[in-house]
Design an enzyme around this catalytic site. Structure first.
Site, PDB file in Angstrom:
ATOM      1  N   GLU A 272     -15.400   3.222   1.202  1.00 11.71           N
ATOM      2  CA  GLU A 272     -14.856   4.550   1.572  1.00 11.71           C
ATOM      3  C   GLU A 272     -14.063   4.417   2.866  1.00 11.71           C
ATOM      4  OE1 GLU A 272     -17.555   7.920   1.675  1.00 11.71           O
ATOM      5  OE2 GLU A 272     -18.497   7.227  -0.176  1.00 11.71           O
ATOM      6  N   HIS A 290     -16.047  12.359  -0.892  1.00  8.75           N
ATOM      7  CA  HIS A 290     -17.320  12.565  -0.191  1.00  8.75           C
ATOM      8  C   HIS A 290     -17.414  14.002   0.353  1.00  8.75           C
ATOM      9  CE1 HIS A 290     -20.676  10.136   1.913  1.00  8.75           C
ATOM     10  NE2 HIS A 290     -21.054  11.403   1.748  1.00  8.75           N
TER      11      HIS A 290
HETATM   12  P1  NAD Z   1     -34.223  12.460  -0.014  1.00  6.10           P
HETATM   13  O1  NAD Z   1     -34.728  11.486   0.990  1.00  6.10           O
HETATM   14  O2  NAD Z   1     -34.773  13.829  -0.018  1.00  6.10           O
HETATM   15  O3  NAD Z   1     -34.414  11.856  -1.488  1.00  6.10           O
HETATM   16  C1  NAD Z   1     -34.132  10.528  -1.838  1.00  6.10           C
HETATM   17  C2  NAD Z   1     -35.170  10.111  -2.862  1.00  6.10           C
HETATM   18  O4  NAD Z   1     -34.779   8.856  -3.394  1.00  6.10           O
HETATM   19  C3  NAD Z   1     -36.572   9.939  -2.274  1.00  6.10           C
HETATM   20  O5  NAD Z   1     -37.485  10.748  -2.999  1.00  6.10           O
HETATM   21  C4  NAD Z   1     -36.871   8.451  -2.452  1.00  6.10           C
HETATM   22  O6  NAD Z   1     -38.209   8.181  -2.730  1.00  6.10           O
HETATM   23  C5  NAD Z   1     -35.987   8.113  -3.625  1.00  6.10           C
HETATM   24  N1  NAD Z   1     -35.604   6.708  -3.745  1.00  6.10           N
HETATM   25  C6  NAD Z   1     -35.255   5.846  -2.777  1.00  6.10           C
HETATM   26  N2  NAD Z   1     -34.892   4.664  -3.317  1.00  6.10           N
HETATM   27  C7  NAD Z   1     -35.022   4.804  -4.661  1.00  6.10           C
HETATM   28  C8  NAD Z   1     -34.814   3.936  -5.760  1.00  6.10           C
HETATM   29  N3  NAD Z   1     -34.368   2.694  -5.608  1.00  6.10           N
HETATM   30  N4  NAD Z   1     -35.065   4.418  -7.007  1.00  6.10           N
HETATM   31  C9  NAD Z   1     -35.493   5.687  -7.174  1.00  6.10           C
HETATM   32  N5  NAD Z   1     -35.718   6.552  -6.183  1.00  6.10           N
HETATM   33  C10 NAD Z   1     -35.479   6.101  -4.941  1.00  6.10           C
HETATM   34  O7  NAD Z   1     -32.639  12.461   0.171  1.00  6.10           O
HETATM   35  P2  NAD Z   1     -31.622  13.586  -0.342  1.00  6.10           P
HETATM   36  O8  NAD Z   1     -31.442  14.598   0.731  1.00  6.10           O
HETATM   37  O9  NAD Z   1     -32.030  14.022  -1.698  1.00  6.10           O
HETATM   38  O10 NAD Z   1     -30.280  12.723  -0.406  1.00  6.10           O
HETATM   39  C11 NAD Z   1     -30.061  11.812  -1.484  1.00  6.10           C
HETATM   40  C12 NAD Z   1     -28.759  11.040  -1.273  1.00  6.10           C
HETATM   41  O11 NAD Z   1     -27.649  11.943  -1.205  1.00  6.10           O
HETATM   42  C13 NAD Z   1     -28.714  10.235   0.027  1.00  6.10           C
HETATM   43  O12 NAD Z   1     -28.090   8.985  -0.249  1.00  6.10           O
HETATM   44  C14 NAD Z   1     -27.795  11.049   0.911  1.00  6.10           C
HETATM   45  O13 NAD Z   1     -27.167  10.254   1.868  1.00  6.10           O
HETATM   46  C15 NAD Z   1     -26.807  11.552  -0.136  1.00  6.10           C
HETATM   47  N6  NAD Z   1     -26.003  12.714   0.285  1.00  6.10           N
HETATM   48  C16 NAD Z   1     -24.707  12.769  -0.108  1.00  6.10           C
HETATM   49  C17 NAD Z   1     -23.915  13.854   0.259  1.00  6.10           C
HETATM   50  C18 NAD Z   1     -22.487  13.934  -0.188  1.00  6.10           C
HETATM   51  O14 NAD Z   1     -21.677  14.538   0.511  1.00  6.10           O
HETATM   52  N7  NAD Z   1     -22.144  13.393  -1.333  1.00  6.10           N
HETATM   53  C19 NAD Z   1     -24.449  14.875   1.059  1.00  6.10           C
HETATM   54  C20 NAD Z   1     -25.787  14.806   1.438  1.00  6.10           C
HETATM   55  C21 NAD Z   1     -26.561  13.719   1.041  1.00  6.10           C
END
Ligand code: NAD
Length: 316
Positions: A272, A290
């Site tokens: 990115e 993003h």
């Molecule tokens: P969160 O911590 O609440 O949830 C993530 C979940 O993934 C956790 O429950 C964890 O146990 C699980 N996990 C970790 N590794 C794993 C694997 N290998 N297999 C299965 N499960 C696994 O986080 P969230 O707030 O739900 O965010 C999720 C993702 O979204 C993050 O990568 C965050 O950076 C991304 N995000 C992206 C944007 C965007 O603009 N696109 C915005 C916010 C967050």
């Protein structure tokens, strides 16, 4: 007076709250290389994903007492190092979950009705091409009754599940931690309905889903690679609104070209902000820069929460 640098911007509501509480808030962006000097004047900094706060910068700015991340992922901040130096590190993990979940469905609806390709190919004036396109896009599908596999069932994974359940989809879910057997969803008219979630292992989710949506944090090894694509249903749709690096892009392109994967909707990607050319121009790929958290509502929530965290820290 405490001085805060909102280097990647902050919603006006957050700025107002801070100023009302007596903080000076500067929102003029200081380029990364100039922060070594520029940040020295501040007591705290807020960032989104653009500004990087690595050890050398933290060392160069001993006045910094707080780092605030608007949003979830902290991969742009050396969190443990900062905390080790006595700097508070705060973020607003839940503020954007619904906005990201809704973007998942923007990509899903786009993919099932070929909107990414239709938008590129619509003829400027009605002519015979119009009918060719109607034929090309005749095999759309509906979401209701289909299975969505959600990998990573945290905040955003669960919000995605709620939207899917509201649309009448079946939710299959996998997480490293236990997945609940049911979720409450809020419908219009203040009605709450409890819906079932099918917790499966990752192989089952990959094999049995019509669509797969990733909601895991950044990981060293991609969650979806060639082996995983090979075991998916033919014509599966993939959405990634989590982090670049969670999908092997070479394997994805191969699966798109072979028809194994019908479409991919990607808000995040390797390298990115520059997606590889064959993703950018692929007729089966919908790409966004993003923007998961880029809604007025999410930005207001992020700004408000961040401001309150900063006020609590400096004023108590
Ligand atoms: P969160 O911590 O609440 O949830 C993530 C979940 O993934 C956790 O429950 C964890 O146990 C699980 N996990 C970790 N590794 C794993 C694997 N290998 N297999 C299965 N499960 C696994 O986080 P969230 O707030 O739900 O965010 C999720 C993702 O979204 C993050 O990568 C965050 O950076 C991304 N995000 C992206 C944007 C965007 O603009 N696109 C915005 C916010 C967050």
């Amino acid at each position: 007076m405490f001085r805060i640098l909102a280097n990647d911007g902050i919603d006006p509501i957050g700025k107002q709250l801070l100023e009302k509480a007596g903080f000076q808030v500067d929102t003029d962006h200081i380029p990364q290389a100039e922060l070594f000097e520029g940040l020295k004047r501040y007591d705290g900094i807020t960032v989104r994903s653009a500004t990087k706060l690595r050890q050398d910068l933290i060392d160069a700015c001993p006045n910094i007492k707080l780092i605030g991340r608007g949003g979830v992922g902290m991969d742009n901040i050396d969190v443990d190092y900062a905390k080790g130096k006595g700097i508070a590190v705060v973020n607003t993990p839940a503020a954007s979950s619904l906005s990201v979940a809704e973007l998942v469905f923007a990509h899903l609806f786009t993919g099932i009705r070929f909107l990414q390709d239709a938008n590129r190919k619509m003829p400027a004036e009605g002519n015979s091409k119009f009918n060719d396109l109607k034929k090309a896009y005749a095999k759309g599908v509906e979401l209701r009754g289909k299975r969505i596999g959600i990998i990573g069932f945290g905040r955003i994974g669960r919000e995605t599940a709620r939207v899917a359940l509201g649309l009448g989809m079946e939710v299959l879910a996998y997480d490293l931690f236990e997945v609940p057997a049911e979720l409450d969803i809020q419908l219009a008219g203040n009605i709450t309905v409890t819906c079932p979630i099918k917790a499966l292992n990752i192989d089952q989710v990959i094999k049995e889903s019509d669509f797969i949506s990733l909601h895991v944090p950044f990981c060293e090894k991609p969650v979806l690679g060639k082996e995983e694509f090979d075991s998916m249903k033919d014509g599966v749709g993939i959405v990634n609104c989590s982090r670049g690096g969670t999908i092997d892009e070479e394997a994805l392109i191969e699966a798109l070209n072979s028809g194994k994967v019908a479409f991919a909707g990607l808000d995040v990607f390797d390298n990115e902000p520059n997606p590889r050319q064959d993703l950018l121009s692929h007729p089966k790929v919908s790409l966004t820069p993003h923007i998961g958290a880029s809604t007025n509502e999410a930005q207001e929530r992020i700004g408000t929460e961040l401001a309150n965290l900063i006020i609590d820290f400096f004023k108590t």
